[in-house]
Design an enzyme around this catalytic site. Structure first.
Site, PDB file in Angstrom:
ATOM      1  N   CYS A 166      38.455 -24.024  15.331  1.00 58.83           N
ATOM      2  CA  CYS A 166      38.990 -24.244  16.685  1.00 58.83           C
ATOM      3  C   CYS A 166      37.830 -24.223  17.682  1.00 58.83           C
ATOM      4  O   CYS A 166      37.063 -23.266  17.737  1.00 58.83           O
ATOM      5  CB  CYS A 166      39.999 -23.143  17.041  1.00 58.83           C
ATOM      6  SG  CYS A 166      40.491 -23.171  18.782  1.00 58.83           S
ATOM      7  N   HIS A 193      21.203  -9.315  16.064  1.00 61.02           N
ATOM      8  CA  HIS A 193      20.716 -10.305  17.046  1.00 61.02           C
ATOM      9  C   HIS A 193      20.968  -9.806  18.469  1.00 61.02           C
ATOM     10  O   HIS A 193      20.122  -9.958  19.351  1.00 61.02           O
ATOM     11  CB  HIS A 193      21.423 -11.655  16.866  1.00 61.02           C
ATOM     12  CG  HIS A 193      20.996 -12.413  15.648  1.00 61.02           C
ATOM     13  ND1 HIS A 193      19.728 -12.939  15.507  1.00 61.02           N
ATOM     14  CD2 HIS A 193      21.659 -12.729  14.518  1.00 61.02           C
ATOM     15  CE1 HIS A 193      19.641 -13.544  14.335  1.00 61.02           C
ATOM     16  NE2 HIS A 193      20.802 -13.431  13.704  1.00 61.02           N
ATOM     17  N   THR A 201      24.822 -10.439  13.174  1.00 57.43           N
ATOM     18  CA  THR A 201      25.082 -10.826  14.564  1.00 57.43           C
ATOM     19  C   THR A 201      24.822  -9.659  15.515  1.00 57.43           C
ATOM     20  O   THR A 201      24.260  -9.837  16.600  1.00 57.43           O
ATOM     21  CB  THR A 201      26.556 -11.285  14.715  1.00 57.43           C
ATOM     22  OG1 THR A 201      26.783 -12.325  13.780  1.00 57.43           O
ATOM     23  CG2 THR A 201      26.857 -11.771  16.112  1.00 57.43           C
TER      24      THR A 201
HETATM   25 ZN    ZN Z   1      42.433 -24.318  18.527  1.00 54.05          ZN
END
Ligand code: ZN
Ligand code: NAD
Length: 329
Positions: free
Chosen positions: A95, A31, A28
């Site tokens: 999430c 990138h 990452t």
């Molecule tokens: Zn959440």
């Protein structure tokens, strides 16, 4: 990316300030360094990059009760909202409101980082800052491997980047009968052998290796850890009927899959891996490390000061490296 002086972060009441000692460099970060289309669309500079680290707690907010000044810690870098449907059903790792340090807010390639106390993970005294600093990618490997049934399994791991290499050691420690690891890179295949792989093969030989090892049946579990479309196709073709494919590698673009023959009529299960399960993955990882069943040390091949950021990125880009770590203080 440039190394510069910035103010010391201030912490909120529920946060802690951590003095960073070691920080892992991840794809990452490369990138962001190369400022590719993904980075342009996601990252809003100026920002401190880096999301894998370990260090010492030097300050705690007034609402923090379970973390103390002087604790040696690492942290889960995905900051979740804690009250959405996913968080409330034990699935915080997906999430939708996740903010990632070093991507969406300031990260750890710095002397100090502010972290919510809930994300902080205390290190056992037997665990070095260096190993603490790579808990994030090791956790990806633990999550991928241990959400499949590994004891007694024949396992194919496609892709021996740092995460695939960790996964080799984890699968052996978790009782895999046989681990076949594939990669196009000789350096990485050599590291896979050091991590305990029974067979290390180039992708074009994986088919033969799997058929020989499994009487032509196919492997029980594939951990897809490359994100390369050819490897993903191979994963689906070399898993046995009724087997399981754990998908960690991220393909750069949409790709075609023959769902009828490769997924449905084979009756396989595909599991998409995101980050680390909070915090079952962390508990498993800590116990494997503390027991000595699993040692990630051979995967760490390069160490640099922050000043050498260009060289750190270069060794990753040319494929010379296993895991690369910044030594900060
Ligand atoms: Zn959440
Ligand atoms: P990496 O991307 O360097 O590892 C990929 C490896 O695959 C390399 O060693 C490469 O040589 C090898 N490879 C290339 N073509 C191949 C082929 N045809 N067959 C087998 N191997 C091949 O490093 P990494 O950090 O270990 O990351 C692995 C993957 O996981 C990447 O795609 C990364 O984006 C992804 N990732 C996903 C998550 C997640 O939460 N899902 C988290 C971190 C990383």
């Amino acid at each position: 990316m440039e190394l510069t002086e910035v103010p010391r972060p201030t912490i909120r009441e529920d946060e802690v300030l951590i003095r960073v000692r070691r920080a892992g460099v991840c794809g990452t970060d490369v990138h962001i360094y190369t400022w590719d289309d993904w980075a342009k669309g996601r990252v809003k500079p100026p920002i401190i990059v880096g999301h894998e680290f370990a260090g010492d707690v030097v300050e705690v907010g007034p609402l923090v009760s379970d973390v103390r000044v002087g604790d040696r810690v690492t942290a889960e870098g995905h900051i979740v909202d804690g009250h959405c449907l996913l968080c409330r059903t034990g699935n915080s790792h997906v999430c939708p409101y996740t903010k990632i340090i070093g991507v969406d807010r300031d990260g750890c390639f710095a002397d100090f980082i502010a972290m919510p106390a809930t994300n902080v993970w205390r290190l056992d005294p037997s665990i070095s800052y260096e190993v603490g600093g790579i808990h994030d990618p090791m956790g990806n490997a633990f999550h991928t491997a241990l959400t499949a049934e590994i004891p007694g399994a024949n396992v194919l791991i496609t892709g021996c980047g740092p995460i695939g290499l960790f996964a080799v050691g984890i699968c052996k420690a978790a009782g895999a009968a046989r681990v076949i690891a594939s990669d196009v890179n000789e350096t990485r295949l050599a590291l896979a052998r050091r991590m305990g792989a029974d067979d290390t093969v180039h992708p074009e030989d994986a088919d033969r290796a799997v058929r020989e090892a499994t009487d032509g049946l196919g492997v029980d579990v594939v951990l897809e850890m490359s994100g390369i479309p050819a490897a993903i196709r191979q994963a689906l073709s070399l898993v046995r009927v009724g087997g399981r494919v754990q998908m960690l590698g991220i393909p750069a673009r949409p790709m075609e899959v023959d769902f009828a023959t490769q997924v449905i009529f084979k009756g396989i299960t595909i599991y998409g891996v995101v980050g680390r399960r909070m915090y079952d993955t962390w508990i498993q990882m800590s116990r494997f490390l503390k027991s000595g069943q699993f040692d990630p040390a051979p995967v760490i091949t390069h160490r640099f000061p922050l000043e050498a950021v260009d060289e750190a990125m270069r060794v990753i880009q040319v494929g010379e490296a296993g895991k690369v770590v910044f030594e900060i203080a």
